[in-house]
Write an enzyme that holds these catalytic residues in place. Structure first.
Site, mmCIF file in Angstrom:
data_model
loop_
_atom_site.group_PDB
_atom_site.id
_atom_site.type_symbol
_atom_site.label_atom_id
_atom_site.label_comp_id
_atom_site.label_asym_id
_atom_site.label_seq_id
_atom_site.Cartn_x
_atom_site.Cartn_y
_atom_site.Cartn_z
ATOM 1 N N THR A 96 0.818 -1.208 0.000
ATOM 2 C CA THR A 96 0.000 0.000 0.000
ATOM 3 C C THR A 96 0.856 1.264 0.000
ATOM 4 O O THR A 96 1.881 1.319 0.654
ATOM 5 C CB THR A 96 -0.895 0.006 1.244
ATOM 6 O OG1 THR A 96 -1.625 -1.216 1.271
ATOM 7 C CG2 THR A 96 -1.853 1.173 1.234
ATOM 8 N N GLY A 101 3.118 -3.072 8.566
ATOM 9 C CA GLY A 101 3.350 -3.316 9.981
ATOM 10 C C GLY A 101 4.826 -3.590 10.245
ATOM 11 O O GLY A 101 5.464 -4.353 9.523
ATOM 12 N N GLU A 138 -7.187 -5.444 3.722
ATOM 13 C CA GLU A 138 -7.359 -6.681 2.945
ATOM 14 C C GLU A 138 -8.685 -6.682 2.188
ATOM 15 O O GLU A 138 -9.413 -7.662 2.165
ATOM 16 C CB GLU A 138 -7.285 -7.920 3.852
ATOM 17 C CG GLU A 138 -6.024 -8.047 4.661
ATOM 18 C CD GLU A 138 -4.786 -8.254 3.790
ATOM 19 O OE1 GLU A 138 -4.930 -8.553 2.583
ATOM 20 O OE2 GLU A 138 -3.675 -8.109 4.328
#
Lengths: 677, 677
Positions: free
Chosen positions: A157, A196, A442
């Site tokens: 992303t 993350g 997602e």
């Protein structure tokens, strides 16, 4: 440390044996015991005790404490694994088992807002496994597994693009002279954003970038990029990396941003299982990665399980609190009652339990369906290939609707705990944060619904051509009107199917209508967006209810439920179906003209009967989910019900209460008072 | 610092003049200019700039920085007031004006999660005003106004009791020997819990306690209690005080707990306007405080305005972001579009704007109604006394439904901004936190609905006796079926009334049915809880829609709207009415058998037409709410649309990004990698 008397009374009076339920819920007596033993090992270890509630820490302190705990956690988990299996060897199954330990009750109990290295074991390693060649796997996997200089994340992303993958702007240009790729984020909006662990933790990243060879575009490819020095952890030249900042939830994740400016990596760091760039720059496309579909489905099934976990955490906290909390009298000459005795409170909480349990039945089925399709694909059977669109469409709408309703449910449960539910120490904020994040990640809610809707409209058109439809949409061919029988849940499920069928038809007609008014097919779809998303939602409700009823029947046929578990499970599934019907009554009534007021009153009355039947077993039920107190992480929800004591203890631990007079009194308040405003 | 090109284009193409709208929205050109000038004065003052985003701070740091800013804010505000009115004298009006400045755009812009001394100027001072004798007012008010050694709060709610006031356990025993009250919180659950500013800031509190004289109970009374030393700020002997800890929102408030152990106060510190304890212990009850009702209504009207403020903050952020954000193509040969061009996105955002504006019309009316009743009560007219139950019932259900729908709306707006909406720097977390807190405080949602429902059922019974009903419930006598006319909004509003009438009837019948099965009247009400709350919600929807339409008409009659403002306002109110109808279609269709599929399709089509009509003016509209960038406090919503720049700037400011390598690398990650997990 006695147990709250009201809770004791509830437990003594329940007809459901919570241990019975717990064994079934855990998947068996052995699984239950193994989880409990693992939880004891970690949760009773003082190294994992909180001294200060994480919500009191600064963002930076929170990060540092999370990293410290993460390394202790991983080391201890590895040790436990070695004890279990001394010949510990990395394998796909081993990695999958390890990943499951990182989430679920253990990970949640230690990290209520998650932790930075989860992506290393999930997306980083699995992407190398699924997209790397044998050599690439040999080069990276073992090091990654042992964290030998490799702390990875997965960077897809960007600041400017999430949903529309083709729009990603990060690029990798092949330089045949040096046999290197040159990675760049050429604009601000092309900065990677969200991964993350990327912020301060990872030293490598799998970076998705548009591949260019000699100026020619070859689509998105994955690259293994070192971003920080293995020894000093300093960002490498051309790497601009940091944390994206606090969020509504998941504040332990260390989500990061990443800018790349002429960062060069060797040719063998493009993952080349499915497509290769040869030394001279020749691009070779391998077989299309059918299984990518599978990975997305996998993540959605896991998400479904994650959100039902959160919903039932919330339901457990709210149920126990609602027994301990006494407020208002029902009869004016009697003491104040447990708020769970108010029917309005039962109507908030019990349907959430029913929903969580029913989702679980459907998620288990979806998992088996997914595994079956995967096996067929590996066997290269046509059946697998044929089932993919159905599996994809189902996983999209079920994930979308479940995350929406679960996060709404968590919020309602929080509100059912009144003011105390608003406190961070009640932990609804963490649970809600993770649940509602899943609404977007997602596959964003609306985008997923539109994908399902496209499938549904296609199937509807097939049905008009009298083609055979996949099982989950076979009702699209069934134009029979509702026949109201004795089985209320069956009536409700059927009414939801008819409503779904009519809404699919409506979406198709709306698209056609707009197309006939001279807009493009794509614009017609946009203009029919409301009808399309409604159809997908209706399909999800129809499927959830029908499938939950089927799974219940299948479980009962297998005859491994104790009579009481079977009885309560039946009540829960029926409550779920009726609740869904009532919540969707706008659509249901619009598309089922025949339903009468009397029939609706029967459904309403049954809903209330089920509340009354479930009420005495509410505590036993949530005990049966067997959440460890650490997993609930809530002052309101502990097994012993010492609510007020814990609220006060947690408040007293707050650093702001450690000194009788805060420095701001002398620095600011006193001067203001002296100045006499 | 250029403005985003897409936003510029939107503004240039709008048919609505946002300044026109802003003047109307602000209540006039002069009001708009005064607010803007006040905002410039504060927001451009570097003393009020954030160096670090508050969400990065620890709870204690956040408290300290909030106090520092609060004192600067109050001093500057007082100075501004003195410039305006050099003869500044404390009066009820002055206090009210001051309170309004503390909230609204100024307070929000400086304190996104509120601040500790708000309770001092609201509940502390107003309670002394309304419940104190002239001597008590003389003793305390001037000191409080000047913060001369007095920093007050209002302590009512306890750990164990919020809703059920009679259950409060704190007690005040009168000691006639010393002419003192002895205050005690005898149990853990009787600790005061929640009062704003109580934690570390206030040095006095108005404490609600059960009065006992010679062992005899005289109900709840209010006492002025010093809790911290005026000079040292140390808690006084017998006082156990602190902060209750972090919450979902409002983390600047310094909510506190308070235990009192044999704390003695002089007799003249019981507020004695309505009831007195004489020196010898004789209790004298004065006239019942009718106006207490009024205070509660006042707070609910204010709450209605607060939540619509939050809803429109959210809508402004989401609208601007949805123009700046380009994602996915509609036509495959064209560039990616602003996400606001997706109909599904319009359907998320525009109805929230319509709702906020319509709430505003109703809130203004409710305010006038409240002021009228108050005036009548002060004149001791019967009309005022007769209107109180209606006013009370209306304010209960409107507050309940508006806070529920506004917080749901804020959440939907946040989700409409995808992942970026999840970031604290987008500010949806603060806005949501304050909106959803209002769901519970000053009357919990379900409790308020039940109060309205009791009124409605009573009125329905009156209607059966052919009594004349108050205006807001006169539809309960109108049993005519729905006549579907040309005016769609009128049809929808009427259908909502019929639905409300039928649900009130249903609630009444359900109560009667349960009563006939031998349970007490109270238990029958409990068992009919779902029907009663549904009836109150339906009444709120019927009233909101009907009243918004009436207010629109009245505004147009007054003829002080510009043609474009009038046009857009009409579209918004119509969208609100239709949206409410569609969202309530379950009830509406159940209780209006006659509505046909064709009629529903017309309503749906009109809904989409209104989206299309409003779409070009969306940015001009939200510009017209005239929220200063500081009031929005959002990286996504600024007037210039520099979204990605601000996201990145905010991330770079985060203390966790100030050093290239975090200490936890050397302390934890490196040792783990060396140990090779």
């Amino acid at each position: 440390m006695s147990v709250n008397a009201d809770l004791q009374r509830e437990r003594a009076a329940a007809t459901l044996d919570s241990e019975d339920f717990a064994r079934w819920w855990a998947g068996g007596a052995w699984q239950l015991e193994e989880r409990r033993s693992l939880e004891r090992r970690f949760f009773e270890d003082p190294a994992f005790a909180d001294t200060v509630h994480p919500s009191c820490l600064s963002y930076k302190e929170r990060y540092e404490q999370t990293v410290a705990r993460t390394t202790r956690f991983l080391a201890k988990l590895r040790q436990w694994q070695r004890e279990k299996q001394p010949q510990l060897q990395l394998s796909v199954n081993m990695l999958r088992d390890f990943r499951l330990l990182l989430s679920g009750s253990l990970g949640t109990g230690l990290f209520q807002q998650s932790f930075p290295l989860r992506m290393h074991f999930t997306m980083f390693m699995t992407t190398i496994l699924s997209q790397g060649t044998a050599e690439q796997q040999a080069q990276w996997l073992n090091r990654a597994w042992h964290m030998d200089g490799v702390l990875g994340t997965y960077a897809q992303t960007e600041l400017g693009h999430g949903t529309f993958l083709r729009g990603l702007e990060t690029r990798a240009d092949y330089d045949a002279l040096t046999q290197e790729f040159i990675l760049n984020t050429p604009t601000q909006s092309s900065y990677k954003w969200w991964p993350g662990g990327l912020g301060n933790t990872a030293n490598m990243a799998i970076v998705l970038a548009q591949l260019y060879v000699k100026g020619k575009h070859y689509g998105l490819q994955s690259f293994v990029v070192r971003i920080r020095d293995e020894r000093t952890h300093e960002p490498l030249t051309g790497v601009d990396v940091g944390d994206i900042g606090p969020r509504l939830g998941g504040n332990g994740v260390n989500n990061g941003f990443l800018g790349l400016h002429d960062v060069r990596i060797p040719r063998n760091q493009m993952l080349m299982k499915n497509a290769q760039v040869l030394a001279d720059g020749t691009f070779v496309q391998g077989r299309p990665p059918l299984l990518l579909y599978g990975t997305m489905v996998y993540v959605r099934v896991i998400t479904l399980k994650d959100v039902l976990f959160g919903l039932l955490q919330g339901a457990t906290i709210a149920t126990r609190y609602s027994v301990v909390r006494r407020q208002s009298r029902i009869n004016s000459d009697e003491p104040e009652v447990s708020i769970l005795d108010h029917v309005t409170q039962q109507a908030k909480i019990l349907p959430q339990i029913a929903r969580g349990v029913s989702y679980r039945l459907v998620a288990d089925w979806l998992w088996r369906f997914y595994a079956e399709v995967l096996r067929q694909l590996e066997d290269e059977s046509m059946a697998g290939r044929n089932s993919l669109p159905e599996l994809h469409a189902l996983s999209c709408c079920l994930k979308a609707v479940a995350t929406d309703e679960a996060s709404e449910g968590v919020d309602l449960l929080r509100k059912s705990c009144g003011g105390h539910g608003f406190l961070s120490s009640a932990n609804f904020d963490s649970i809600y944060g993770l649940a509602t994040a899943a609404y977007t990640y997602e596959g964003e809610y609306t985008v997923l619904l539109l994908q399902t809707a496209r499938f549904l409209v296609g199937q509807y058109v097939d049905s008009l051509k009298r083609k055979v439809l996949p099982t989950s949409v076979s009702y699209l061919r069934d134009t029979a009107r509702l026949v109201w029988g004795k089985n209320l849940a069956a009536n409700c499920a059927r009414a939801l199917e008819i409503s779904a069928l009519e809404q699919v038809r409506q979406a198709w007609q709306t698209q056609k209508m707009h197309q006939s008014s001279k807009v493009s097919a794509e614009m017609a779809s946009n203009l029919a967006g409301r009808q399309l998303t409604s159809a997908a939602i209706a399909h999800a409700h129809a499927f959830f209810t029908r499938n939950a009823l089927q799974q219940l029947e299948a479980l009962r046929k297998k005859d491994d439920l104790s009579p009481n578990v079977s009885l309560v499970l039946g009540q829960l599934v029926e409550l779920f179906v009726i609740d869904t019907f009532l919540r969707q009554s706008g659509c249901v009534l619009r598309w089922n003209n025949g339903i009468t007021g009397t029939q609706l009153r029967f459904v309403e009355r049954r809903f209330e009967e089920l509340l009354a039947k479930l009420r005495p077993n509410a505590v036993a039920l949530v005990d049966g989910f067997d959440f460890h107190d650490r997993v609930l992480g809530s002052t309101l929800g502990c097994h012993d019900g010492r609510v007020y004591e814990r609220l006060m203890e947690e408040a007293r631990r707050n650093p702001v209460n450690q000194e009788p007079v805060n420095s701001s009194f002398h620095n600011h308040l006193l001067p203001m008072m002296r100045g006499k405003l």
